[in-house]
Scaffold this motif. Structure first.
Motif, PDB file in Angstrom:
ATOM      1  N   SER A   1       5.544  15.265  -0.223  1.00 12.65           N
ATOM      2  CA  SER A   1       6.626  14.631   0.513  1.00 12.65           C
ATOM      3  C   SER A   1       7.538  15.627   1.236  1.00 12.65           C
ATOM      4  CB  SER A   1       7.652  13.781  -0.397  1.00 12.65           C
ATOM      5  OG  SER A   1       8.426  12.858   0.081  1.00 12.65           O
ATOM      6  N   GLY A   2       7.340  15.594   2.570  1.00  6.18           N
ATOM      7  CA  GLY A   2       7.861  16.621   3.514  1.00  6.18           C
ATOM      8  C   GLY A   2       7.790  16.123   4.947  1.00  6.18           C
ATOM      9  N   TRP A   3       8.231  16.983   5.819  1.00  9.69           N
ATOM     10  CA  TRP A   3       8.188  16.942   6.977  1.00  9.69           C
ATOM     11  C   TRP A   3       6.878  17.615   7.545  1.00  9.69           C
ATOM     12  CZ3 TRP A   3      11.290  12.921   9.045  1.00  9.69           C
ATOM     13  CH2 TRP A   3      12.366  12.778   8.165  1.00  9.69           C
TER      14      TRP A   3
ATOM     15  N   THR B   1      10.139  22.140   5.162  1.00 12.18           N
ATOM     16  CA  THR B   1      11.147  21.652   4.270  1.00 12.18           C
ATOM     17  C   THR B   1      12.375  21.091   5.184  1.00 12.18           C
ATOM     18  OG1 THR B   1      12.147  23.542   4.042  1.00 12.18           O
ATOM     19  CG2 THR B   1      10.525  22.934   2.251  1.00 12.18           C
ATOM     20  N   GLU B   2      13.054  20.032   4.733  1.00 15.86           N
ATOM     21  CA  GLU B   2      14.392  19.653   5.636  1.00 15.86           C
ATOM     22  C   GLU B   2      15.076  20.563   6.005  1.00 15.86           C
ATOM     23  OE1 GLU B   2      16.844  15.630   5.777  1.00 15.86           O
ATOM     24  OE2 GLU B   2      15.840  15.904   4.194  1.00 15.86           O
TER      25      GLU B   2
ATOM     26  N   GLU C   1       7.254  14.322  11.294  1.00 17.28           N
ATOM     27  CA  GLU C   1       7.060  13.178  10.758  1.00 17.28           C
ATOM     28  C   GLU C   1       6.913  13.308   9.303  1.00 17.28           C
ATOM     29  OE1 GLU C   1       3.111  11.427  11.445  1.00 17.28           O
ATOM     30  OE2 GLU C   1       2.439  13.268  12.517  1.00 17.28           O
ATOM     31  N   LEU C   2       7.685  12.357   8.644  1.00 18.64           N
ATOM     32  CA  LEU C   2       7.825  12.285   7.212  1.00 18.64           C
ATOM     33  C   LEU C   2       6.656  11.812   6.525  1.00 18.64           C
ATOM     34  CD1 LEU C   2       9.740  12.915   4.841  1.00 18.64           C
ATOM     35  CD2 LEU C   2      10.199  10.599   4.673  1.00 18.64           C
TER      36      LEU C   2
ATOM     37  N   LYS D   1       4.330  11.367   3.046  1.00 15.50           N
ATOM     38  CA  LYS D   1       4.178  11.442   1.444  1.00 15.50           C
ATOM     39  C   LYS D   1       2.680  10.750   1.257  1.00 15.50           C
ATOM     40  CE  LYS D   1       6.860   9.577  -2.429  1.00 15.50           C
ATOM     41  NZ  LYS D   1       7.652   8.647  -2.879  1.00 15.50           N
TER      42      LYS D   1
END
Length: 646
Positions: free
Chosen positions: A121-123, A133-134, A152-153, A155
């Motif tokens: 789960s990340g960008w 990472t954010e 874009e995110l 997951k």
């Protein structure tokens, strides 16, 4: 000695440009040098085709990914051909030989516990093919300074490679082998990155199907960096191929500084996990920048057609400029002005002029026959000493991959050769009966200097040796690296020819296209100067009825591509009111084709069709401009193609 050198494999999402060419030209110069030393060289380049950005670009062109990349790969090979790139192998990651090795390695790393399944789960930045990472994002966008695009995110279920497991071992290797990452600035950067802590690497995707499937879990596609990096050994036939046994580990892996992290961190850890030796040198060179400091890249839309430049100035000249301007550890600056100045100064005035006038004097004073030299004076001894110093310095520069320094050393010798002509004044000696033996010595020295320059420049400008050999009535056995500091090689009695200028002086006024595309350096403007900006006067007023005749519509860009043999024009397919129109727009200097696809632009929809370069254009895209800055008017919300602008 075996010598293995690689370039990175390039994304074939559009045709290669002059910035792309530097890496491959530099690798070629190193390969040619080692061949001259007598080494058994294997030089690998190729294309990285299993990427999401390839899928999206192909969709924009309304073709399948393989068909699209096949066409672009042809352009890469054509460019390497006209640049005289002497690669031994061209690897494509869509080839079966590569796919088989990637699947073998993925399975092995999974079986030994270095790859495991989890959830990501990340960008994700598609252009950079990188997860972030954010905390690393810059204002919510990709932190790569050459990108800064939307992310874009994501997951999804993914497989991960245990980078963190090998962090200590990699740091130890770098500390024990300071030559591993070059230049020093890149090594220090990588050490800081590793010491900040390595996270396990996502190595599979399930959200698209293009690529190499995980053999035991085919809904997963191997993520691009694990796939791509393996090309350096899959091309050699890992694990049992003879070439792999002969050439691995690589002597030099050369690339731009923006992908050093992948080659100096991820790649060596993959090799450690496989129990394989690491490359001897990972070399990260700088970028070519425009005068205003921006990187030359397809995404920025500031590239100039490589084929046009080579046709205009010649392959050897372009190679020389690229290699001479890029100093170790720094970025180079490209503009056509700089290019022409360098070619006229170094190649036409210094090198070419020395060769031309020296041979002209042998032809004039000895009817083209190389005379037997007499006794040396201090001038000849000085030249001989310098040639030995220069060759030694060039050898040392090649060992450091410092090609600009090697050329600087060679041009020390070029400058001394020109000075020698003026000091000896053979035109004056020719008038003196008692100076004929001295004239013979001078003329013989001229020819030997030309031979030596033909050898020293051979790795950089491969078109020069055959031309010099022809002028000296010799075959290419004359180009022997070991004889670049030896004298007395040319046999007296050999016929020489004046021939044509090796590098005629360039008159840029003959290239009208060059004037149109020449980069302009914009002066920085202070805030208090804004009021002083000069704009074109506002045109005469029109009535609301006249304005109402314009039909402005929102259009969705379905595909975009450059118009062949032009610098300014893009051909766009735009959907307006359910109809797909072709619009030709002069914005190619400001936008790469892929930057416009799926964007919503404003179009003058009722403009009469016109033909541009044989293409019927049905409309005009609206854009705002000031000086050299241009921006297309876009609509942020996804309005349907055909929505009116009121």
């Amino acid at each position: 000695m075996n010598y293995y050198i690689t370039t990175p494999i390039f994304y074939p999402n559009s045709s290669p440009h002059i910035g792309t060419a530097y890496t491959t030209v530099a690798a070629d110069a190193l390969a040619r040098y080692h061949r001259l030393l007598g080494d058994r060289v294997h030089f690998l380049t190729g294309t990285d085709e299993n990427a999401q950005k390839i899928v999206r670009t192909a969709e924009a062109h309304q073709v399948d990914p393989k068909t699209y990349v096949d066409g672009v790969v042809i352009r890469f090979k054509e460019l390497w051909n006209v640049l005289d790139i002497s690669y031994d192998d061209f690897i494509r990651t869509t080839e079966k030989r590569h796919e088989t090795v990637v699947q073998q390695i993925f399975s092995r790393l999974y079986d030994q516990g270095d790859i495991y399944k989890s959830e990501y789960s990340g960008w994700y930045c598609t252009p950079c093919e990188t997860f972030w990472t954010e905390s690393k994002l810059v204002e919510g966008k990709c932190p790569n300074p050459d990108c800064l695009r939307e992310v874009e995110l994501l997951k999804e279920e993914s497989y991960f490679f245990r980078l963190s497991k090998y962090q200590g071992a990699l740091l130890k290797h770098i500390q024990e082998h300071p030559e591993f990452i070059q230049p020093v600035s890149r090594r220090n950067e990588m050490i800081r990155f590793i010491e900040s802590g390595l996270e396990d690497l996502c190595v599979s995707r399930t959200t698209f199907k293009w690529g190499i499937k995980v053999p035991f879990d085919p809904k997963h596609v191997v993520y691009v960096w694990l796939d791509a990096l393996i090309n350096y050994i899959s091309a050699l036939g890992y694990p049992d191929g003879e070439r792999f046994k002969e050439y691995w580990p690589a002597n030099v892996q050369i690339m731009g500084k923006d992908i050093v992290r992948f080659h100096a961190v991820i790649w060596p850890i993959i090799l450690m996990a496989l129990g394989l030796p690491l490359p001897k040198v990972v070399y990260g060179h700088g970028w070519y920048l425009t005068k205003d400091g921006g990187k030359i890249s397809k995404s920025r839309g500031n590239v100039q057609d490589s084929f046009e430049l080579i046709q205009r100035y010649g392959s050897d000249a372009i190679r020389y400029f690229l290699l001479r301007e890029m100093q170790v550890g720094t970025d180079g600056t490209y503009s056509e002005d700089n290019l022409v100045d360098r070619l006229n100064s170094d190649l036409a005035n210094d090198f070419g002029n020395f060769v031309s006038r020296s041979l002209a004097m042998v032809v004039k004073f000895r009817e083209g026959v190389v005379p037997r030299p007499g006794q040396d004076t201090s001038l000849e001894q000085e030249l001989k000493t310098l040639s030995s110093e220069v060759k030694k310095s060039v050898d040392e520069s090649f060992q450091r991959c410092d090609l600009a320094s090697a050329l600087e050393q060679i041009w020390r010798f070029v400058a001394r050769c020109n000075k020698y002509v003026d000091e000896t004044a053979p035109w004056a000696l020719a008038k003196q009966t008692d100076q004929q033996e001295r004239l013979d010595t001078v003329l013989y020295t001229f020819v030997e200097c030309i031979r030596i320059l033909g050898i020293l420049t051979a790795p950089f400008m491969p078109g020069i040796p055959p031309r010099i050999c022809a002028l000296l009535s010799s075959n290419e056995q004359l180009i022997c690296w070991q004889e670049a500091d030896q004298w007395g090689i040319i046999t007296p009695g050999t016929y020489v020819h004046k021939g044509e200028q090796l590098f005629p002086r360039i008159d840029v006024s003959q290239y009208t296209a060059a004037e149109e595309t020449k980069p302009v350096e914009l002066e920085p403007k202070q805030e208090q100067q804004v009021a002083a900006l000069e704009f074109e006067p506002i045109k005469e007023e029109i009535s609301i009825e006249e304005f109402a005749k314009l039909d402005l519509r929102v259009g969705k860009v379905l595909s975009a591509e450059k118009v062949a043999k032009t610098e300014k024009l893009l051909k766009l397919d735009i959907e307006i009111s359910g109809e797909v129109r072709t619009v030709v727009s002069g914005i190619a200097k400001h936008y790469a084709p892929e930057d416009l696809v799926n964007k919503f632009v404003v179009v003058v929809a009722n403009l009469k069709p016109t033909k541009l370069r044989g293409i019927t254009s049905q409309g005009m895209i609206l854009a705002a401009s000031y000086g050299e800055v241009l921006e297309v008017l876009m609509v942020n919300k996804e309005l349907p193609g055909g929505a009116q602008v009121k």
